[in-house]
Design a protein around this motif. Sequence first.
Motif, PDB file in Angstrom:
ATOM      1  N   ASP A  36       0.832  -1.207   0.000  1.00 58.44           N
ATOM      2  CA  ASP A  36       0.000   0.000   0.000  1.00 58.44           C
ATOM      3  C   ASP A  36       0.867   1.259   0.000  1.00 58.44           C
ATOM      4  O   ASP A  36       0.533   2.241  -0.676  1.00 58.44           O
ATOM      5  N   ALA A  37       1.955   1.232   0.752  1.00 55.29           N
ATOM      6  CA  ALA A  37       2.844   2.394   0.785  1.00 55.29           C
ATOM      7  C   ALA A  37       3.452   2.653  -0.593  1.00 55.29           C
ATOM      8  O   ALA A  37       3.556   3.813  -1.032  1.00 55.29           O
ATOM      9  N   PHE A  38       3.829   1.588  -1.274  1.00 54.30           N
ATOM     10  CA  PHE A  38       4.407   1.763  -2.615  1.00 54.30           C
ATOM     11  C   PHE A  38       3.374   2.343  -3.581  1.00 54.30           C
ATOM     12  O   PHE A  38       3.698   3.199  -4.406  1.00 54.30           O
ATOM     13  N   THR A  39       2.130   1.876  -3.474  1.00 54.64           N
ATOM     14  CA  THR A  39       1.072   2.422  -4.333  1.00 54.64           C
ATOM     15  C   THR A  39       0.870   3.902  -4.065  1.00 54.64           C
ATOM     16  O   THR A  39       0.734   4.710  -4.996  1.00 54.64           O
ATOM     17  N   ILE A  40       0.841   4.292  -2.780  1.00 55.75           N
ATOM     18  CA  ILE A  40       0.679   5.708  -2.431  1.00 55.75           C
ATOM     19  C   ILE A  40       1.845   6.526  -2.991  1.00 55.75           C
ATOM     20  O   ILE A  40       1.647   7.603  -3.572  1.00 55.75           O
ATOM     21  N   ALA A  41       3.064   6.014  -2.836  1.00 54.58           N
ATOM     22  CA  ALA A  41       4.239   6.740  -3.338  1.00 54.58           C
ATOM     23  C   ALA A  41       4.193   6.875  -4.858  1.00 54.58           C
ATOM     24  O   ALA A  41       4.479   7.945  -5.408  1.00 54.58           O
ATOM     25  N   LEU A  42       3.828   5.794  -5.546  1.00 57.46           N
ATOM     26  CA  LEU A  42       3.778   5.833  -7.005  1.00 57.46           C
ATOM     27  C   LEU A  42       2.712   6.813  -7.486  1.00 57.46           C
ATOM     28  O   LEU A  42       2.952   7.630  -8.389  1.00 57.46           O
ATOM     29  N   LEU A  43       1.535   6.760  -6.858  1.00 54.02           N
ATOM     30  CA  LEU A  43       0.467   7.682  -7.241  1.00 54.02           C
ATOM     31  C   LEU A  43       0.856   9.130  -6.959  1.00 54.02           C
ATOM     32  O   LEU A  43       0.625  10.023  -7.783  1.00 54.02           O
ATOM     33  N   ALA A  44       1.452   9.366  -5.789  1.00 52.43           N
ATOM     34  CA  ALA A  44       1.857  10.725  -5.447  1.00 52.43           C
ATOM     35  C   ALA A  44       2.899  11.245  -6.431  1.00 52.43           C
ATOM     36  O   ALA A  44       2.842  12.405  -6.865  1.00 52.43           O
ATOM     37  N   GLY A  45       3.846  10.394  -6.790  1.00 53.68           N
ATOM     38  CA  GLY A  45       4.877  10.809  -7.734  1.00 53.68           C
ATOM     39  C   GLY A  45       4.313  11.113  -9.106  1.00 53.68           C
ATOM     40  O   GLY A  45       4.608  12.157  -9.704  1.00 53.68           O
ATOM     41  N   ILE A  46       3.478  10.208  -9.620  1.00 56.77           N
ATOM     42  CA  ILE A  46       2.911  10.403 -10.958  1.00 56.77           C
ATOM     43  C   ILE A  46       2.014  11.633 -10.992  1.00 56.77           C
ATOM     44  O   ILE A  46       2.131  12.487 -11.877  1.00 56.77           O
ATOM     45  N   GLU A  47       1.100  11.719 -10.016  1.00 54.21           N
ATOM     46  CA  GLU A  47       0.132  12.812 -10.014  1.00 54.21           C
ATOM     47  C   GLU A  47       0.826  14.164  -9.842  1.00 54.21           C
ATOM     48  O   GLU A  47       0.467  15.145 -10.506  1.00 54.21           O
ATOM     49  N   SER A  48       1.825  14.238  -8.978  1.00 53.38           N
ATOM     50  CA  SER A  48       2.496  15.519  -8.744  1.00 53.38           C
ATOM     51  C   SER A  48       3.268  15.963  -9.979  1.00 53.38           C
ATOM     52  O   SER A  48       3.252  17.158 -10.341  1.00 53.38           O
ATOM     53  N   LEU A  49       3.943  15.026 -10.644  1.00 53.30           N
ATOM     54  CA  LEU A  49       4.708  15.405 -11.831  1.00 53.30           C
ATOM     55  C   LEU A  49       3.801  15.726 -13.014  1.00 53.30           C
ATOM     56  O   LEU A  49       4.111  16.608 -13.819  1.00 53.30           O
ATOM     57  N   LEU A  50       2.677  15.018 -13.116  1.00 52.80           N
ATOM     58  CA  LEU A  50       1.704  15.371 -14.154  1.00 52.80           C
ATOM     59  C   LEU A  50       1.166  16.782 -13.920  1.00 52.80           C
ATOM     60  O   LEU A  50       1.027  17.584 -14.858  1.00 52.80           O
ATOM     61  N   SER A  51       0.852  17.081 -12.657  1.00 54.43           N
ATOM     62  CA  SER A  51       0.349  18.422 -12.323  1.00 54.43           C
ATOM     63  C   SER A  51       1.408  19.489 -12.626  1.00 54.43           C
ATOM     64  O   SER A  51       1.095  20.552 -13.171  1.00 54.43           O
ATOM     65  N   ALA A  52       2.658  19.194 -12.290  1.00 54.24           N
ATOM     66  CA  ALA A  52       3.736  20.151 -12.569  1.00 54.24           C
ATOM     67  C   ALA A  52       3.916  20.351 -14.067  1.00 54.24           C
ATOM     68  O   ALA A  52       4.194  21.471 -14.529  1.00 54.24           O
ATOM     69  N   MET A  53       3.765  19.279 -14.848  1.00 54.37           N
ATOM     70  CA  MET A  53       3.881  19.399 -16.303  1.00 54.37           C
ATOM     71  C   MET A  53       2.730  20.233 -16.870  1.00 54.37           C
ATOM     72  O   MET A  53       2.930  21.013 -17.812  1.00 54.37           O
ATOM     73  N   VAL A  54       1.528  20.071 -16.322  1.00 56.79           N
ATOM     74  CA  VAL A  54       0.404  20.904 -16.749  1.00 56.79           C
ATOM     75  C   VAL A  54       0.697  22.374 -16.466  1.00 56.79           C
ATOM     76  O   VAL A  54       0.456  23.256 -17.300  1.00 56.79           O
ATOM     77  N   ALA A  55       1.241  22.636 -15.270  1.00 54.28           N
ATOM     78  CA  ALA A  55       1.591  24.013 -14.919  1.00 54.28           C
ATOM     79  C   ALA A  55       2.659  24.571 -15.861  1.00 54.28           C
ATOM     80  O   ALA A  55       2.583  25.737 -16.284  1.00 54.28           O
ATOM     81  N   ASP A  56       3.636  23.745 -16.230  1.00 52.56           N
ATOM     82  CA  ASP A  56       4.664  24.187 -17.172  1.00 52.56           C
ATOM     83  C   ASP A  56       4.044  24.553 -18.518  1.00 52.56           C
ATOM     84  O   ASP A  56       4.410  25.545 -19.142  1.00 52.56           O
ATOM     85  N   GLY A  57       3.095  23.722 -18.970  1.00 48.77           N
ATOM     86  CA  GLY A  57       2.451  23.979 -20.244  1.00 48.77           C
ATOM     87  C   GLY A  57       1.632  25.258 -20.238  1.00 48.77           C
ATOM     88  O   GLY A  57       1.527  25.944 -21.259  1.00 48.77           O
ATOM     89  N   MET A  58       1.067  25.606 -19.084  1.00 48.28           N
ATOM     90  CA  MET A  58       0.248  26.819 -18.989  1.00 48.28           C
ATOM     91  C   MET A  58       1.085  28.085 -18.846  1.00 48.28           C
ATOM     92  O   MET A  58       0.632  29.173 -19.193  1.00 48.28           O
ATOM     93  N   THR A  59       2.305  27.949 -18.335  1.00 44.41           N
ATOM     94  CA  THR A  59       3.099  29.143 -18.004  1.00 44.41           C
ATOM     95  C   THR A  59       4.393  29.258 -18.793  1.00 44.41           C
ATOM     96  O   THR A  59       4.996  30.337 -18.799  1.00 44.41           O
ATOM     97  N   GLY A  60       4.847  28.190 -19.419  1.00 45.89           N
ATOM     98  CA  GLY A  60       6.130  28.225 -20.107  1.00 45.89           C
ATOM     99  C   GLY A  60       7.324  28.036 -19.189  1.00 45.89           C
ATOM    100  O   GLY A  60       8.468  28.140 -19.625  1.00 45.89           O
ATOM    101  N   ARG A  61       7.078  27.761 -17.915  1.00 43.84           N
ATOM    102  CA  ARG A  61       8.160  27.507 -16.951  1.00 43.84           C
ATOM    103  C   ARG A  61       8.561  26.032 -16.996  1.00 43.84           C
ATOM    104  O   ARG A  61       7.926  25.215 -17.661  1.00 43.84           O
ATOM    105  N   ARG A  62       9.612  25.711 -16.247  1.00 44.49           N
ATOM    106  CA  ARG A  62      10.051  24.320 -16.125  1.00 44.49           C
ATOM    107  C   ARG A  62      10.194  23.960 -14.653  1.00 44.49           C
ATOM    108  O   ARG A  62      10.797  24.706 -13.870  1.00 44.49           O
TER     109      ARG A  62
END
Length: 570
Positions: free
Chosen positions: A268-294
């Motif tokens: 369960d801990a690994f699933t939480i870590a994997l989901l947190a990692g994927i979701e956070s980086l996807l969200s950061a990539m969306v923010a990059d696409g909206m702002t042009g930042r990295r």
Amino acid sequence: MAQDPAAPPPADPARSRSSFTPKLVTALQEGYGFGKFRQDAIAGLTVAIVALPLAMALAIASGTTPERGLFTAIIAGFLISALGGSRFQIGGPTGAFVVVVFNVIDRHGYDGLVIATIMAGIMLLAFGLLRFGTYIKYVPQPVVTGFTAGIAVIIFSSQVRDLLGLEIERLPADFLHQWEAYLAHLSSVNFAAVGLAALTLAIILGLKRWRPRWPGFLIGVLAGTLLAFALGLPVETIGSRFGEIPNMLPSPSLPDMSLERIRILLPDAFTIALLAGIESLLSAMVADGMTGRRHRSNGELMAQGIANIGSAMFGGIPATGAIARTATNIRSGAVSPVAGMLHALFLLVFMVALAHLMVYVPLACLAAVLVVVAWNMSEADRFRHLMKAPHGDRLVLLLTFGLTVLVDLTVAIQVGIVLAAILFMVRMAEAVEVQGGVNPLADDDDEDEDSNERENLPPGVEVFLIRGPLFFGASGRLTDVLERVGATPRVFILRLRHVPLMDASGAGTLDAFLKRCQSQGTTVILSGLQPQPAGLMARMGLIRDGAGAPVVAADYRSAVAAARTLIGGD
């Protein structure tokens, strides 16, 4: 000492350190005045208004009490913004965790969830330190869409009880048993709850269409609450089910941890870590696409790890980057991570000032909020789009979706990733071309290759060309082709210019071929080796000095010249 051509370039220490530097530090170094603070304050307040009902609704959907969602949004939200690698990321509880959290609490209690969340935080710290941020983003799209759509279905399913006001004492955790319970209690429908849910849903959707900048979630919940209170509607509220909401943060604490509980909770801990990692980086990539930042992937993972540990210690639930709230932050004019930090502080103020009023919020109104969240998570358009993809991708999508809904999210992700990896390897193996003959795959654009050289090869010389990565998935195909070589040639030219990379299995296949040629008295010339295959073959002893060793030629023309010399020498 010559550098191994296959070795990666030496790391730049300054660049290495900067990959973990919080974006807050970078933003402050660029200069930060009252004007920027004012923009961040407006954005933070806007996001806090959106996050207030969401945090409570997601906590309830996860099988715990509403204040734990607020604790998570305050503690984790502050830490993710203060320490993260994204300038605009808003952290907190998200729909992606609802299924996992609900199941962990159902099986191991809230203490078990705290242990699993702390373990997940430690894993995320390790992911960041090991620089997995660059690779965790490469989870195949059918897998991501399949499990997010499955989570959306489960979130909707878990809210049917409150949408209809059904009198169910304890809601089962799995999808099929939930619907069995709904059908068994359908006669207890509360039409007042249905009306409130419909009203809240109509307000949210109406404002989303005609007034998209207005906080639809908060306005919908507020309207439903006022109506229920004014008319004295007989509906279940936060107070009637969960009691009072505390108006302050709890003191940090840790549950009793043992090696046995850690072992049991590890998946369960690994699933939480994997989901947190994927979701956070996807969200950061969306923010990059909206702002042009990295964003800084590894720094973001480190912040997510610290935030999840902090959230668990202060009575919260798992947290990650929230795509919708991050987008709201950007549209509201945020310029730095200070906006996310202020969003957490505004939520703390709301909790202190309004805790005594939150108990009157009807659960049907929060269920309507989660229906909208579920629909947004489902990505129906993307799902339909992927259903037009090749058969293998559709299989991965549907299998991940089905396993998420009917079995378990952990199993769904594992099976989806493994199946997607197998399909990828099959496609890569099919992309490898092996052709022999006097003029194999002539390249008109190769300046270093003369077609007359191919046509005028001396007798006793055989040529094979390999195109594509030579890895374990393609090594069997190469073996089959090489086994079909007819009469034993005196010289064998193996063209490897179009082999960009090679693994141990590919090198092993070539080694077996070289030994067979050596036993038959055939000289092998390797033409056009690229750096990575050359370095690997040198380390594994395929390229060496001495009798029976292959000849290495820089290009095809040099290989033909070497073959002529060998034939003439005989």
